[in-house]
Every structure is written in C-alpha cells, then in structure tokens.
Write a protein that holds these residues in place. Structure first.
Motif, PDB file in Angstrom:
ATOM      1  N   ILE A 176       3.283  13.969   0.433  1.00 21.71           N
ATOM      2  CA  ILE A 176       2.273  12.975   0.105  1.00 21.71           C
ATOM      3  C   ILE A 176       1.530  13.372  -1.177  1.00 21.71           C
ATOM      4  CG2 ILE A 176       0.461  14.052   1.485  1.00 21.71           C
ATOM      5  CD1 ILE A 176      -0.427  11.198   2.274  1.00 21.71           C
ATOM      6  N   ASN A 177       1.177  12.375  -1.978  1.00 18.36           N
ATOM      7  CA  ASN A 177       0.507  12.545  -3.273  1.00 18.36           C
ATOM      8  C   ASN A 177       1.384  13.228  -4.324  1.00 18.36           C
ATOM      9  OD1 ASN A 177      -1.966  11.295  -2.655  1.00 18.36           O
ATOM     10  ND2 ASN A 177      -2.708  13.156  -1.656  1.00 18.36           N
ATOM     11  N   HIS A 205      11.504  -0.528   0.233  1.00 18.98           N
ATOM     12  CA  HIS A 205      10.480  -0.150   1.202  1.00 18.98           C
ATOM     13  C   HIS A 205      11.031  -0.308   2.618  1.00 18.98           C
ATOM     14  CE1 HIS A 205       9.594  -4.422   2.153  1.00 18.98           C
ATOM     15  NE2 HIS A 205       9.820  -4.616   0.874  1.00 18.98           N
ATOM     16  N   ASP A 261       0.824  -1.200   0.000  1.00 17.71           N
ATOM     17  CA  ASP A 261       0.000   0.000   0.000  1.00 17.71           C
ATOM     18  C   ASP A 261       0.862   1.255   0.000  1.00 17.71           C
ATOM     19  OD1 ASP A 261      -2.328  -1.502   0.118  1.00 17.71           O
ATOM     20  OD2 ASP A 261      -2.278  -1.585   2.315  1.00 17.71           O
ATOM     21  N   GLY A 262       0.295   2.322  -0.508  1.00 20.44           N
ATOM     22  CA  GLY A 262       0.922   3.630  -0.355  1.00 20.44           C
ATOM     23  C   GLY A 262       1.793   4.092  -1.487  1.00 20.44           C
ATOM     24  N   TYR A 270       3.465   8.685  -4.509  1.00 20.83           N
ATOM     25  CA  TYR A 270       3.451   8.297  -3.107  1.00 20.83           C
ATOM     26  C   TYR A 270       2.144   8.757  -2.474  1.00 20.83           C
ATOM     27  CZ  TYR A 270       8.333   7.632  -4.224  1.00 20.83           C
ATOM     28  OH  TYR A 270       9.495   7.221  -4.826  1.00 20.83           O
ATOM     29  N   SER A 276       0.966   7.447   0.571  1.00 17.55           N
ATOM     30  CA  SER A 276       0.956   7.279   2.022  1.00 17.55           C
ATOM     31  C   SER A 276       2.040   8.163   2.627  1.00 17.55           C
ATOM     32  CB  SER A 276       1.192   5.821   2.428  1.00 17.55           C
ATOM     33  OG  SER A 276       2.550   5.479   2.312  1.00 17.55           O
ATOM     34  N   GLU A 277       1.806   8.600   3.841  1.00 17.56           N
ATOM     35  CA  GLU A 277       2.756   9.506   4.500  1.00 17.56           C
ATOM     36  C   GLU A 277       4.097   8.833   4.719  1.00 17.56           C
ATOM     37  OE1 GLU A 277       3.071  12.214   8.590  1.00 17.56           O
ATOM     38  OE2 GLU A 277       1.214  11.154   8.082  1.00 17.56           O
ATOM     39  N   ASN A 278       4.087   7.545   5.058  1.00 12.37           N
ATOM     40  CA  ASN A 278       5.330   6.848   5.340  1.00 12.37           C
ATOM     41  C   ASN A 278       6.194   6.696   4.096  1.00 12.37           C
ATOM     42  OD1 ASN A 278       7.109   5.290   7.090  1.00 12.37           O
ATOM     43  ND2 ASN A 278       6.438   3.505   5.926  1.00 12.37           N
ATOM     44  N   GLU A 279       5.590   6.272   2.992  1.00  9.74           N
ATOM     45  CA  GLU A 279       6.339   6.112   1.746  1.00  9.74           C
ATOM     46  C   GLU A 279       6.852   7.453   1.236  1.00  9.74           C
ATOM     47  OE1 GLU A 279       7.343   3.518   0.297  1.00  9.74           O
ATOM     48  OE2 GLU A 279       6.121   1.842   0.950  1.00  9.74           O
TER      49      GLU A 279
END
Length: 244
Positions: free
Chosen positions: A203-204, A241, A164-165, A190, A192-195
């Motif tokens: 993000i995005n 990841h 995910d993400g 990306y 997700s905040e983590n990725e």
C-alpha cells in the motif's frame, strides 16, 4: 450448462479499443516475433532476456517480442506513402512475452501501443491520449500532476468518474529510445489495500506502468522512418480493476 463469455482482460481491451478508435487512431496488428536487433538494439536498448526460438526460419523471427514498439515503427516504415500532412495515428492492443522466474520461464502481458507521426513531433497528442485512456479507466490523476496538465474542474473530479484507491501521474524518464527531456513514464500509486494487492505491491507504493515520448532520431533512422514520431506503450492489465 455453461455460458461462454470473453475473458475479463479481452472484454476490457475491447472497450478501450473502441475509445482509442473514436479518438481517430487506426488499429494495426503486428507480428509477435521479431529479431533481437529490432527488439533491443534498434531501440537503443541493451540486449536483454527474451523467449528465443531454437530454430528460427530467418533473422526476423529470433525472439518473441518484449515490447510492441518494433512492430509499430516497422508499420510506419512500410507505409511511407501514407500522407503525413494531418498526422498518422496508429494503435495496437496485443500481448508481449516477458521472461519471469516461474516454471514456464515467461508470461504474457497485454500492452497498449499508439503512434503519432507528422511533420511535427506533437508530444502533446500522445500525452492527451494517455490522459484519455486513464480517464476511461476511471483512474484519478494526482493533484500535483493534474494542476499542471488539466483544467480545475477536471482534476477536482467535476468532469470525471474515478474509482477510489488508485492515482496516476507522469514524471520524466531517461529511456534511451526517446529524446532526452521529451520522454515521460506513467506512474500509478496504490492507496488502498485492495488495489495494492491486485497490483502485487504494498500500500502507498508506486508502479511504472508505461512510457511515452518523442522517438530518438537514431531509432527513426534504424527503422527508416522519415517523419518525427511520438509513441506510447502502457501495461493494460495494470489498469484493470477487481469489479470488471
């Protein structure tokens, strides 16, 4: 007591190396130094910043490479006797050195490069390898891209495991090293905040992590290559990841 183990990037690279070899590609190992002409001019790129040697032994060792393409193309050039009837498939996982604004002035980046040379350009061969690499990294294609490039089951996730993400797609590129209209860049999004934090972006946001395409005839002539050639180059570290 301590237990030795590979660095995460090296262990990840070894896994990808095995997958590419299973796809029929032969690994090559090229020199980390090259001339400014090979690194820039012969690829139809403007001369840019690079880590330079202050007293090179000869013109072939002027700078530390910023791309794996010169070594890959020179490998083809020096192996003209190889039969190209069924296509020549070569690949390499190695580091390049990119100038950055830090106290050292540069940093290593792990890259992947693959070459396919045959009587036909075969853009789809390298395109398929890029998709295979992303599948092995569990990166899901965006729906719009997958609908045009893959079967329904593949892009709906029924034939792949994806994390995910993060998503990827390809879009046209204008890199002068390649034929106009026969070159694409690999873009990761990306979500997700983590990725996004790992990639050093918001993000995005989107990040170009590689290119692939049919090499321009002028570039082939510069490296004395006589067969149509398709190549790709991708930033391996961008594919990792946090759980690896």
């Amino acid at each position: 007591l301590t237990v030795g183990k590979p660095l995460p990037i090296n262990a990840f690279t070894d896994l990808l190396r095995n997958e590419v070899a299973r796809a029929g590609y032969v690994e090559m190992l090229t020199h980390g130094l090259c001339s400014k002409a090979d690194n820039f001019t012969n690829l139809r790129h403007n001369v840019g910043p690079a880590a330079e040697l202050s007293n090179p032994a000869n013109v072939e060792y002027e700078v530390v490479r910023t791309t794996l393409l010169p070594g890959a193309l020179k490998t083809l050039s020096h192996n003209k006797s190889i039969s190209h009837k069924d296509g020549v498939k070569l690949f390499e996982f190695s580091d390049v050195v990119i100038p950055v604004d830090n106290e050292i002035g540069c940093e290593n980046q792990r890259r992947f490069c693959a070459v396919y040379a045959s009587p036909n350009s075969a853009f789809e061969i390298i395109h398929g390898l890029v998709d295979r690499l992303m599948t092995c990294c569990q990166i899901q294609p965006e729906a719009g891209y997958a609908a045009n490039s893959m079967t329904t089951d593949e892009y709906q996730g029924q034939k792949r495991v994806a994390r995910d993400g993060i998503l990827y797609s390809v879009r046209p590129s204008n890199d002068s090293c390649f034929f106009n209209g026969m070159c694409a860049e690999v873009v990761m999004k990306y979500i997700s905040e983590n990725e996004a934090k790992q990639a050093g972006v918001t993000i995005n946001s989107e990040k170009v992590v590689g290119t692939f395409g049919v090499v321009h005839p002028e570039v082939l002539n510069n490296f004395e290559i006589t067969y149509p050639t398709t190549v790709c180059e991708i930033d391996v570290e961008a594919l990792m990841h946090d759980g690896f």
